[in-house]
Design a protein around this motif. Structure first.
Motif, PDB file in Angstrom:
ATOM      1  N   THR A  72       3.419  -0.616 -74.572  1.00 29.04           N
ATOM      2  CA  THR A  72       2.905  -0.332 -73.236  1.00 29.04           C
ATOM      3  C   THR A  72       1.810   0.719 -73.340  1.00 29.04           C
ATOM      4  O   THR A  72       1.761   1.490 -74.312  1.00 29.04           O
ATOM      5  CB  THR A  72       4.020   0.189 -72.319  1.00 29.04           C
ATOM      6  OG1 THR A  72       4.493   1.448 -72.817  1.00 29.04           O
ATOM      7  CG2 THR A  72       5.165  -0.812 -72.234  1.00 29.04           C
ATOM      8  N   LEU A  73       0.951   0.745 -72.334  1.00 30.07           N
ATOM      9  CA  LEU A  73      -0.136   1.719 -72.370  1.00 30.07           C
ATOM     10  C   LEU A  73       0.391   3.131 -72.282  1.00 30.07           C
ATOM     11  O   LEU A  73      -0.271   4.077 -72.712  1.00 30.07           O
ATOM     12  CB  LEU A  73      -1.121   1.432 -71.236  1.00 30.07           C
ATOM     13  CG  LEU A  73      -1.858   0.094 -71.351  1.00 30.07           C
ATOM     14  CD1 LEU A  73      -2.858  -0.059 -70.214  1.00 30.07           C
ATOM     15  CD2 LEU A  73      -2.566  -0.024 -72.681  1.00 30.07           C
ATOM     16  N   GLY A  74       1.615   3.279 -71.714  1.00 29.55           N
ATOM     17  CA  GLY A  74       2.220   4.606 -71.691  1.00 29.55           C
ATOM     18  C   GLY A  74       2.529   5.133 -73.077  1.00 29.55           C
ATOM     19  O   GLY A  74       2.634   6.353 -73.280  1.00 29.55           O
ATOM     20  N   GLU A  75       2.690   4.233 -74.039  1.00 31.34           N
ATOM     21  CA  GLU A  75       2.958   4.642 -75.422  1.00 31.34           C
ATOM     22  C   GLU A  75       1.677   5.008 -76.166  1.00 31.34           C
ATOM     23  O   GLU A  75       1.734   5.549 -77.271  1.00 31.34           O
ATOM     24  CB  GLU A  75       3.672   3.517 -76.168  1.00 31.34           C
ATOM     25  CG  GLU A  75       5.017   3.137 -75.594  1.00 31.34           C
ATOM     26  CD  GLU A  75       5.625   1.949 -76.316  1.00 31.34           C
ATOM     27  OE1 GLU A  75       6.104   2.127 -77.455  1.00 31.34           O
ATOM     28  OE2 GLU A  75       5.605   0.831 -75.748  1.00 31.34           O
ATOM     29  N   LEU A  76       0.522   4.672 -75.581  1.00 26.91           N
ATOM     30  CA  LEU A  76      -0.753   5.015 -76.209  1.00 26.91           C
ATOM     31  C   LEU A  76      -1.219   6.360 -75.671  1.00 26.91           C
ATOM     32  O   LEU A  76      -1.405   6.530 -74.468  1.00 26.91           O
ATOM     33  CB  LEU A  76      -1.805   3.949 -75.905  1.00 26.91           C
ATOM     34  CG  LEU A  76      -1.741   2.676 -76.741  1.00 26.91           C
ATOM     35  CD1 LEU A  76      -2.798   1.701 -76.257  1.00 26.91           C
ATOM     36  CD2 LEU A  76      -1.938   2.976 -78.210  1.00 26.91           C
ATOM     37  N   THR A  77      -1.408   7.284 -76.534  1.00 25.96           N
ATOM     38  CA  THR A  77      -1.846   8.616 -76.134  1.00 25.96           C
ATOM     39  C   THR A  77      -3.173   8.932 -76.792  1.00 25.96           C
ATOM     40  O   THR A  77      -3.655   8.192 -77.654  1.00 25.96           O
ATOM     41  CB  THR A  77      -0.810   9.672 -76.553  1.00 25.96           C
ATOM     42  OG1 THR A  77      -0.739   9.690 -78.005  1.00 25.96           O
ATOM     43  CG2 THR A  77       0.567   9.338 -75.990  1.00 25.96           C
ATOM     44  N   GLU A  78      -3.750  10.050 -76.380  1.00 28.47           N
ATOM     45  CA  GLU A  78      -5.012  10.467 -76.997  1.00 28.47           C
ATOM     46  C   GLU A  78      -4.821  10.814 -78.465  1.00 28.47           C
ATOM     47  O   GLU A  78      -5.772  10.756 -79.249  1.00 28.47           O
ATOM     48  CB  GLU A  78      -5.585  11.651 -76.229  1.00 28.47           C
ATOM     49  CG  GLU A  78      -6.015  11.311 -74.813  1.00 28.47           C
ATOM     50  CD  GLU A  78      -6.806  12.430 -74.170  1.00 28.47           C
ATOM     51  OE1 GLU A  78      -7.236  13.333 -74.904  1.00 28.47           O
ATOM     52  OE2 GLU A  78      -7.012  12.374 -72.950  1.00 28.47           O
ATOM     53  N   GLU A  79      -3.599  11.208 -78.846  1.00 31.06           N
ATOM     54  CA  GLU A  79      -3.348  11.499 -80.264  1.00 31.06           C
ATOM     55  C   GLU A  79      -3.290  10.221 -81.080  1.00 31.06           C
ATOM     56  O   GLU A  79      -3.550  10.209 -82.272  1.00 31.06           O
ATOM     57  CB  GLU A  79      -2.023  12.266 -80.426  1.00 31.06           C
ATOM     58  CG  GLU A  79      -2.069  13.708 -79.927  1.00 31.06           C
ATOM     59  CD  GLU A  79      -2.100  13.790 -78.404  1.00 31.06           C
ATOM     60  OE1 GLU A  79      -1.555  12.872 -77.748  1.00 31.06           O
ATOM     61  OE2 GLU A  79      -2.691  14.746 -77.879  1.00 31.06           O
ATOM     62  N   GLY A  80      -2.911   9.127 -80.417  1.00 31.66           N
ATOM     63  CA  GLY A  80      -2.897   7.842 -81.090  1.00 31.66           C
ATOM     64  C   GLY A  80      -1.583   7.532 -81.775  1.00 31.66           C
ATOM     65  O   GLY A  80      -0.699   8.387 -81.915  1.00 31.66           O
ATOM     66  N   ALA A  81      -1.451   6.296 -82.174  1.00 29.77           N
ATOM     67  CA  ALA A  81      -0.260   5.826 -82.878  1.00 29.77           C
ATOM     68  C   ALA A  81      -0.699   5.064 -84.124  1.00 29.77           C
ATOM     69  O   ALA A  81      -1.727   4.377 -84.114  1.00 29.77           O
ATOM     70  CB  ALA A  81       0.579   4.925 -81.969  1.00 29.77           C
ATOM     71  N   VAL A  82       0.067   5.200 -85.200  1.00 31.57           N
ATOM     72  CA  VAL A  82      -0.262   4.571 -86.481  1.00 31.57           C
ATOM     73  C   VAL A  82       0.837   3.573 -86.826  1.00 31.57           C
ATOM     74  O   VAL A  82       2.028   3.892 -86.770  1.00 31.57           O
ATOM     75  CB  VAL A  82      -0.397   5.612 -87.604  1.00 31.57           C
ATOM     76  CG1 VAL A  82      -0.748   4.924 -88.925  1.00 31.57           C
ATOM     77  CG2 VAL A  82      -1.443   6.651 -87.249  1.00 31.57           C
ATOM     78  N   PHE A  83       0.431   2.354 -87.182  1.00 32.80           N
ATOM     79  CA  PHE A  83       1.375   1.298 -87.534  1.00 32.80           C
ATOM     80  C   PHE A  83       1.050   0.792 -88.934  1.00 32.80           C
ATOM     81  O   PHE A  83       0.163  -0.058 -89.113  1.00 32.80           O
ATOM     82  CB  PHE A  83       1.288   0.150 -86.520  1.00 32.80           C
ATOM     83  CG  PHE A  83       1.566   0.576 -85.096  1.00 32.80           C
ATOM     84  CD1 PHE A  83       2.859   0.584 -84.601  1.00 32.80           C
ATOM     85  CD2 PHE A  83       0.524   0.988 -84.273  1.00 32.80           C
ATOM     86  CE1 PHE A  83       3.118   0.983 -83.295  1.00 32.80           C
ATOM     87  CE2 PHE A  83       0.768   1.380 -82.972  1.00 32.80           C
ATOM     88  CZ  PHE A  83       2.076   1.384 -82.481  1.00 32.80           C
ATOM     89  N   PRO A  84       1.743   1.324 -89.962  1.00 29.03           N
ATOM     90  CA  PRO A  84       1.480   0.865 -91.334  1.00 29.03           C
ATOM     91  C   PRO A  84       2.099  -0.511 -91.576  1.00 29.03           C
ATOM     92  O   PRO A  84       3.061  -0.918 -90.921  1.00 29.03           O
ATOM     93  CB  PRO A  84       2.157   1.936 -92.204  1.00 29.03           C
ATOM     94  CG  PRO A  84       3.228   2.512 -91.333  1.00 29.03           C
ATOM     95  CD  PRO A  84       2.731   2.419 -89.919  1.00 29.03           C
ATOM     96  N   PHE A  85       1.515  -1.251 -92.521  1.00 26.26           N
ATOM     97  CA  PHE A  85       2.068  -2.547 -92.919  1.00 26.26           C
ATOM     98  C   PHE A  85       1.785  -2.745 -94.406  1.00 26.26           C
ATOM     99  O   PHE A  85       0.895  -2.103 -94.981  1.00 26.26           O
ATOM    100  CB  PHE A  85       1.460  -3.692 -92.101  1.00 26.26           C
ATOM    101  CG  PHE A  85      -0.028  -3.858 -92.278  1.00 26.26           C
ATOM    102  CD1 PHE A  85      -0.558  -4.665 -93.280  1.00 26.26           C
ATOM    103  CD2 PHE A  85      -0.918  -3.186 -91.437  1.00 26.26           C
ATOM    104  CE1 PHE A  85      -1.923  -4.815 -93.443  1.00 26.26           C
ATOM    105  CE2 PHE A  85      -2.294  -3.332 -91.593  1.00 26.26           C
ATOM    106  CZ  PHE A  85      -2.796  -4.149 -92.592  1.00 26.26           C
TER     107      PHE A  85
END
Length: 474
Positions: free
Chosen positions: A128-141
């Motif tokens: 959700t867009l609520g989980e996106l912040t200005e600090e960001g999120a990293v999803f490794p694969f």
């Protein structure tokens, strides 16, 4: 219908074009590994290991920035797609039950040769867009190294060899960040970065690109979807958003609206620059894989290959074999459908606005190019064009084959990729005339390592006289 199901159905429409991006130039006519133009592959969207990229100047990441107007706490679906190159070795069976590597393994219907296959990979995210912040999120694969073995049997069912498929490990990450912008409307700038994080360091003997490719993300691109709201077009934004759109930084990729016409909730961010709502021509019945493919010509040429050439193509790659089968099984009525289609009509008028086009005898138009008085379609027409000897006046200088020019593509009619050639020097290879009296100059870019291959194949870049400047007198 659930949110996930709705987004998946919208992605399905965009995947038709995304698949074309994924396999653009995957294997080129005549679809044999031995063909010169199939020895330099994987040209679009290649994200190499960082250590290799720092040494060779290739990219280890791509960044997409686009504006969106979400509704409520909408869900953002992200799908990263790329090819993972796996190296195929060919071995033949020996009488003692062991195997040895060979350059060719001949079967009744094909000739198997070593080749790099491309396995499609996907990384799917939903948040959700609520989980996106200005600090960001990293999803490794990551994708582990593996080795697969496929036995090869002859016509009698006996094992005559095997294919050894080796896959190197892939490591990467997707970084997502959303920032709300100041303005009259609720607008967020989405930043999506795809990065190759493979720690592989090339050894001294791994000094060519072939060593890096199995550890690279090939033809990497993103599909983005909003469950509620819309994205803003990067090429035709509303007036109030033009400044914010111009401030977006897209590196090594370009986002376009890719959902069904009239919708703006799906985006394809592609290493090949496209227009909004790109689509596959309805006449096309299958992927021919050749860059800027022309299905009719490729189908006819493929059908004309010798039986031996078809055996080599079938043994090169399963997708090449599918192209051969497609060309051989195409009914005449389907081939006729590929002959051409009228997408739009326009009225041709004379210079004074009347319906009578100008038809002078032995005169020059505004570009100083001879225009014959007899229409091109008239049997009495005498074709006086000579691409190797014709010249055109550009800024008072006669430009023809061998002339050096400076490229300055026009914004309105140039292919978007031509804009990357702004300010580059080029060599004129031919002066060509179209049936409407227009003039086009075929050029090769100076410093292009593939210029000799382009000349051999006749695959040039084309510009009109007002899109270049002479660098020297003829």
């Amino acid at each position: 219908m659930t949110t996930a199901t709705a987004l998946e159905s919208r992605f399905a429409h965009a995947r038709q074009v995304a698949d074309a991006v994924l396999f653009e130039g995957y294997v080129l006519y005549p679809y044999r590994a031995s063909a010169a133009k199939n020895r330099l592959r994987w040209q679009f969207g290649v994200l190499v290991p960082p250590a290799w990229g720092r040494v060779q100047g290739e990219h280890a990441f791509q960044q997409t920035e686009i504006l969106m107007e979400p509704k409520g706490d909408a869900t953002l679906a992200v799908e990263l797609r790329f090819l993972h190159a796996r190296r195929r070795a060919v071995e033949r069976a020996l009488p003692d039950g062991s195997f040895e590597g060979v350059a060719e393994l001949h079967l009744d219907d094909r000739v198997l040769v070593p080749w790099d296959e491309g396995a499609e990979e996907r990384v799917e995210l939903s948040l959700t867009l609520g989980e996106l912040t200005e600090e960001g999120a990293v999803f490794p694969f990551e994708r582990p190294a593996r080795e697969d073995i496929e036995t090869v049997a002859g016509a009698d069912g006996e094992v005559v060899g095997r294919l050894v498929l080796r896959t190197e490990p892939i490591e990467g990450c997707v970084r997502l960040r959303a920032v709300e912008l100041d303005g009259p409307y609720r607008v967020l700038k989405l930043t999506a970065v795809v990065e190759n994080t493979n720690p592989w360091i090339p050894a001294a003997e791994d000094d060519d690109r072939e060593a890096a490719l199995p550890r690279s993300l090939v033809a990497a691109h993103l599909l983005l979807g909003l469950s509620g709201g819309s994205f803003l077009s990067m090429t035709d934004p509303p007036e109030w958003a033009k400044g914010a759109v111009a401030a977006c930084a897209n590196r090594h990729t370009w986002p376009v609206l890719a959902g069904e016409p009239g919708r703006a909730d799906v985006v394809l961010s592609s290493p090949i620059i496209l227009e909004d709502h790109p689509a596959i021509a309805p006449e096309s019945i299958g992927a021919m894989y050749d860059s800027t493919e022309i299905d009719e010509i490729l189908a006819l040429r493929t059908a004309a290959l010798t039986d031996q050439e078809k055996r080599e193509a079938r043994g090169t790659d399963p997708r090449a074999a599918a192209v051969i089968d497609l060309a051989e099984s195409m009914p005449p009525e389907v081939l006729e459908r590929l002959h051409g289609a009228v997408r739009a009509l326009r009225e041709i008028t004379g210079p004074d606005g009347t319906d009578e086009p100008e038809s002078p005898l032995d005169v020059f138009d505004e570009q100083s190019v001879f225009r014959p008085e007899t229409p091109w379609w008239d049997p009495a027409h005498r074709d006086t064009a000579d691409p190797a000897r014709d010249r055109v006046l550009v800024d008072g200088v006669a430009v023809g084959v061998g002339s050096r020019v400076l490229l300055r593509p026009g914004l309105r009619r140039s292919d978007a990729q031509d804009l990357f050639l702004q300010g580059r020097a080029a060599l004129v290879e031919a002066v060509l005339h179209d049936v409407d009296g227009g003039v086009h100059l075929a050029v090769t870019v100076e410093g292009d390592p593939g210029a000799d291959i382009r000349r051999e194949q006749g695959r040039f870049l084309y510009f009109q006289p007002d899109e270049l400047s002479p660098l020297e007198d003829a």
